[in-house]
Design a protein around this motif. Structure first.
Motif, PDB file in Angstrom:
ATOM      1  N   VAL A 143       0.168  22.158  65.185  1.00 45.56           N
ATOM      2  CA  VAL A 143      -0.258  20.783  64.922  1.00 45.56           C
ATOM      3  C   VAL A 143      -1.237  20.812  63.756  1.00 45.56           C
ATOM      4  N   LEU A 144      -1.032  19.917  62.799  1.00 41.52           N
ATOM      5  CA  LEU A 144      -1.981  19.726  61.711  1.00 41.52           C
ATOM      6  C   LEU A 144      -2.664  18.379  61.927  1.00 41.52           C
ATOM      7  N   THR A 145      -3.984  18.375  61.920  1.00 42.35           N
ATOM      8  CA  THR A 145      -4.733  17.129  62.005  1.00 42.35           C
ATOM      9  C   THR A 145      -5.499  16.931  60.703  1.00 42.35           C
ATOM     10  N   THR A 146      -5.524  15.702  60.243  1.00 39.46           N
ATOM     11  CA  THR A 146      -6.279  15.336  59.047  1.00 39.46           C
ATOM     12  C   THR A 146      -7.572  14.683  59.498  1.00 39.46           C
ATOM     13  N   GLU A 147      -8.667  15.317  59.172  1.00 38.10           N
ATOM     14  CA  GLU A 147      -9.986  14.828  59.547  1.00 38.10           C
ATOM     15  C   GLU A 147     -10.618  14.151  58.339  1.00 38.10           C
ATOM     16  N   ARG A 148     -11.025  12.902  58.523  1.00 41.36           N
ATOM     17  CA  ARG A 148     -11.610  12.112  57.439  1.00 41.36           C
ATOM     18  C   ARG A 148     -13.014  11.661  57.818  1.00 41.36           C
ATOM     19  N   ALA A 149     -13.900  11.635  56.826  1.00 39.97           N
ATOM     20  CA  ALA A 149     -15.253  11.143  57.057  1.00 39.97           C
ATOM     21  C   ALA A 149     -15.187   9.681  57.484  1.00 39.97           C
ATOM     22  N   ARG A 150     -16.057   9.269  58.392  1.00 42.78           N
ATOM     23  CA  ARG A 150     -16.055   7.877  58.872  1.00 42.78           C
ATOM     24  C   ARG A 150     -16.454   6.901  57.771  1.00 42.78           C
ATOM     25  N   ARG A 151     -17.252   7.300  56.830  1.00 39.18           N
ATOM     26  CA  ARG A 151     -17.657   6.428  55.709  1.00 39.18           C
ATOM     27  C   ARG A 151     -16.904   6.881  54.477  1.00 39.18           C
ATOM     28  N   ASN A 196     -12.989   8.175  52.926  1.00 38.63           N
ATOM     29  CA  ASN A 196     -12.092   9.227  53.407  1.00 38.63           C
ATOM     30  C   ASN A 196     -12.571  10.630  53.088  1.00 38.63           C
ATOM     31  N   THR A 197     -13.196  10.845  51.923  1.00 38.81           N
ATOM     32  CA  THR A 197     -13.661  12.193  51.608  1.00 38.81           C
ATOM     33  C   THR A 197     -15.149  12.276  51.897  1.00 38.81           C
ATOM     34  N   PRO A 198     -15.688  13.417  52.271  1.00 38.42           N
ATOM     35  CA  PRO A 198     -14.978  14.691  52.395  1.00 38.42           C
ATOM     36  C   PRO A 198     -14.102  14.713  53.644  1.00 38.42           C
ATOM     37  N   LEU A 245      -7.012  24.522  56.878  1.00 38.16           N
ATOM     38  CA  LEU A 245      -6.007  24.909  55.885  1.00 38.16           C
ATOM     39  C   LEU A 245      -6.338  24.362  54.504  1.00 38.16           C
ATOM     40  N   LEU A 246      -7.007  23.203  54.456  1.00 38.62           N
ATOM     41  CA  LEU A 246      -7.304  22.584  53.171  1.00 38.62           C
ATOM     42  C   LEU A 246      -8.550  21.727  53.322  1.00 38.62           C
ATOM     43  N   GLU A 247      -9.438  21.809  52.352  1.00 40.16           N
ATOM     44  CA  GLU A 247     -10.670  21.025  52.361  1.00 40.16           C
ATOM     45  C   GLU A 247     -10.688  20.090  51.160  1.00 40.16           C
ATOM     46  N   PHE A 248     -11.085  18.831  51.396  1.00 42.04           N
ATOM     47  CA  PHE A 248     -11.196  17.828  50.350  1.00 42.04           C
ATOM     48  C   PHE A 248     -12.670  17.506  50.174  1.00 42.04           C
ATOM     49  N   PRO A 249     -13.287  17.923  49.080  1.00 39.72           N
ATOM     50  CA  PRO A 249     -14.716  17.646  48.885  1.00 39.72           C
ATOM     51  C   PRO A 249     -14.945  16.225  48.392  1.00 39.72           C
ATOM     52  N   ARG A 250     -16.151  15.746  48.578  1.00 40.29           N
ATOM     53  CA  ARG A 250     -16.530  14.462  47.981  1.00 40.29           C
ATOM     54  C   ARG A 250     -16.974  14.768  46.558  1.00 40.29           C
ATOM     55  N   VAL A 251     -16.352  14.104  45.594  1.00 42.95           N
ATOM     56  CA  VAL A 251     -16.711  14.251  44.190  1.00 42.95           C
ATOM     57  C   VAL A 251     -17.217  12.893  43.729  1.00 42.95           C
ATOM     58  N   GLU A 252     -18.493  12.826  43.429  1.00 47.97           N
ATOM     59  CA  GLU A 252     -19.112  11.553  43.039  1.00 47.97           C
ATOM     60  C   GLU A 252     -18.348  10.906  41.885  1.00 47.97           C
ATOM     61  N   GLY A 253     -17.959   9.635  42.077  1.00 46.75           N
ATOM     62  CA  GLY A 253     -17.264   8.877  41.047  1.00 46.75           C
ATOM     63  C   GLY A 253     -15.761   9.090  40.995  1.00 46.75           C
ATOM     64  N   ASP A 254     -15.230  10.050  41.731  1.00 45.29           N
ATOM     65  CA  ASP A 254     -13.790  10.308  41.728  1.00 45.29           C
ATOM     66  C   ASP A 254     -13.086   9.238  42.561  1.00 45.29           C
ATOM     67  N   PRO A 255     -12.104   8.515  41.980  1.00 43.76           N
ATOM     68  CA  PRO A 255     -11.404   7.473  42.740  1.00 43.76           C
ATOM     69  C   PRO A 255     -10.359   8.034  43.711  1.00 43.76           C
ATOM     70  N   HIS A 256     -10.093   9.316  43.683  1.00 43.03           N
ATOM     71  CA  HIS A 256      -9.075   9.943  44.534  1.00 43.03           C
ATOM     72  C   HIS A 256      -9.700  10.345  45.877  1.00 43.03           C
ATOM     73  N   THR A 257      -9.808   9.359  46.755  1.00 45.92           N
ATOM     74  CA  THR A 257     -10.485   9.586  48.030  1.00 45.92           C
ATOM     75  C   THR A 257      -9.553   9.522  49.233  1.00 45.92           C
ATOM     76  N   ASP A 258      -8.280   9.232  49.002  1.00 49.55           N
ATOM     77  CA  ASP A 258      -7.334   9.110  50.117  1.00 49.55           C
ATOM     78  C   ASP A 258      -6.489  10.371  50.194  1.00 49.55           C
ATOM     79  N   PHE A 259      -6.264  10.865  51.398  1.00 50.85           N
ATOM     80  CA  PHE A 259      -5.514  12.109  51.567  1.00 50.85           C
ATOM     81  C   PHE A 259      -5.006  12.205  52.996  1.00 50.85           C
ATOM     82  N   GLY A 260      -4.053  13.092  53.203  1.00 50.74           N
ATOM     83  CA  GLY A 260      -3.636  13.401  54.560  1.00 50.74           C
ATOM     84  C   GLY A 260      -2.152  13.358  54.786  1.00 50.74           C
TER      85      GLY A 260
END
Length: 178
Positions: A96-104, A106-108, A129-144
């Motif tokens: 099973v793969l679960t995508t965990e997203r920050a409550r405020r 989506n990233t990190p 398996l994969l980590e999505f960091p928060r990058v200040e100003g990056d509009p690419h915040t959706d994943f999973g």
């Protein structure tokens, strides 16, 4: 969650029936032997907790329970819809793969690997398996919404999306050893 059954390879379908009263969305169904498992993402009230519905009569009847699949820290993260596949070399073992997203926002966030048994439903968190960091100003915040495709041995392809929550959101692929 509702389902219709076909006994003639999809040419005709029975009446839709409710398979679960769980407050859930985005079902994923997989077959392990004669057992069907439906993984269901809990609604906002349940913070993305995962439900698992089980049928031992090929979809005629179902039982549903809240599973142990949850965010590492439920106070700060929630789960999106899971991916679940049976290991081809180990019948009954479910990955099973679960995508965990920050409550405020989506990233990190991260994609976790879990292992369990189709009979015991005993999900054990294995590793990120994969980590999505928060990058200040990056509009690419959706994943999973990851998915696994088995290649051979321990080699798998993991597909997922990563991009903007509104607009361009490409699919990505990476090879993982499981």
């Amino acid at each position: 969650i509702w389902a219709s059954l076909s006994h003639d390879h999809g040419r005709t379908w029975g009446e839709p029936r409710r398979i679960s009263d769980a407050p859930a969305v985005e079902p994923l169904v997989l077959r392990s032997g004669e057992r069907l498992l439906a993984f269901l993402r809990g609604d906002r009230e349940h913070g993305g907790r995962q439900f698992v519905a089980v049928s031992d009569d090929l979809g005629e009847t179902w039982t549903t329970a809240l599973s142990s699949l949850d965010a590492a820290d439920p106070a700060s993260a929630r789960l999106a819809a899971p991916c679940a596949v049976e290991t081809p070399t180990r019948p009954g073992e479910i990955l099973v793969l679960t995508t965990e997203r920050a409550r405020r926002g989506n990233t990190p966030g991260r994609i976790w690997l879990w292992r369990g048994d189709a009979r015991q439903l005993d999900w054990r968190r294995q590793r990120v398996l994969l980590e999505f960091p928060r990058v200040e100003g990056d509009p690419h915040t959706d994943f999973g919404y990851p998915w696994l495709v088995h290649l051979e041995g321990r080699r798998w392809l993991m597909f997922y999306y990563h991009g903007r929550s509104r607009g361009h959101c490409p699919l990505w692929v990476t090879e993982v050893n499981l």
